[in-house]
Design a protein around this motif. Sequence first.
Motif, PDB file in Angstrom:
ATOM      1  N   LYS A 127       2.746   2.858  -2.993  1.00 33.31           N
ATOM      2  CA  LYS A 127       2.748   1.141  -3.537  1.00 33.31           C
ATOM      3  C   LYS A 127       4.605   1.424  -3.651  1.00 33.31           C
ATOM      4  N   LYS A 128       5.377   2.096  -3.884  1.00 33.65           N
ATOM      5  CA  LYS A 128       6.512   1.815  -4.593  1.00 33.65           C
ATOM      6  C   LYS A 128       7.559   2.344  -3.036  1.00 33.65           C
ATOM      7  N   LYS A 147       1.824  -3.216   3.549  1.00 36.91           N
ATOM      8  CA  LYS A 147       2.072  -4.673   2.367  1.00 36.91           C
ATOM      9  C   LYS A 147       1.174  -4.389   1.826  1.00 36.91           C
ATOM     10  N   PHE A 148       1.635  -3.713   0.672  1.00 37.10           N
ATOM     11  CA  PHE A 148       0.437  -3.562  -0.777  1.00 37.10           C
ATOM     12  C   PHE A 148       0.086  -5.244  -1.493  1.00 37.10           C
ATOM     13  N   GLY A 162       5.859   1.957   0.207  1.00 39.43           N
ATOM     14  CA  GLY A 162       5.229   0.555   1.033  1.00 39.43           C
ATOM     15  C   GLY A 162       4.526   1.311   2.233  1.00 39.43           C
ATOM     16  N   GLU A 207       0.459   5.314  -6.171  1.00 43.38           N
ATOM     17  CA  GLU A 207       1.453   4.445  -6.841  1.00 43.38           C
ATOM     18  C   GLU A 207       2.781   4.820  -6.063  1.00 43.38           C
ATOM     19  N   ALA A 267      -5.867   0.235  -5.031  1.00 43.85           N
ATOM     20  CA  ALA A 267      -5.440  -0.311  -4.605  1.00 43.85           C
ATOM     21  C   ALA A 267      -5.142  -0.881  -3.263  1.00 43.85           C
ATOM     22  N   ALA A 269      -4.113  -2.465   0.793  1.00 48.43           N
ATOM     23  CA  ALA A 269      -3.201  -3.168   1.637  1.00 48.43           C
ATOM     24  C   ALA A 269      -2.799  -3.337   2.771  1.00 48.43           C
TER      25      ALA A 269
END
Length: 145
Positions: A23-24, A93-94, A26, A20, A67, A69
């Motif tokens: 993701k925030k 890039k997710f 990148g 997580e 996830a 990416a």
Amino acid sequence: MTGKRTTQYWVVVVSKDHVEIGKKLGIVQANHGKATPMKRLKVDDLIVFYSPKVHFQGKEPLKKFTAIARVEKDESYESAMGTNFKAYRRDVKFLPAKETDIAPLVPKLSFIKNKKSWGFMFRFGFFEISKEDFAIVSKEMSVKD
């Protein structure tokens, strides 16, 4: 002779809470910020994240792919993470993906040689998988690349 490089497919093992954070920001980092895994990644490589636990410091199991990416830039870089700790990262890039339990996929995945002790492979923290294995996981996660 030059030609288009073949996309490689990777697994990064990391707790869900760290996914997580990635993701925030990148970013991806692996194996406690070691440089070598990040140097192996190339632009357009695809990464699937496997989270054995919910929290890095916790014990609550998760055992899910969490996830996916795509690597965006062709260089890794070092980032300060706090007191005397620097980690190597890559920009990614997710892609839209839903969490997926690993258990139903174990029999289908060729990189898992021992289907009874399937967790062994994930102890490496970062490893390459086949295009076919990536397709199996990404299909379950509803990802189209």
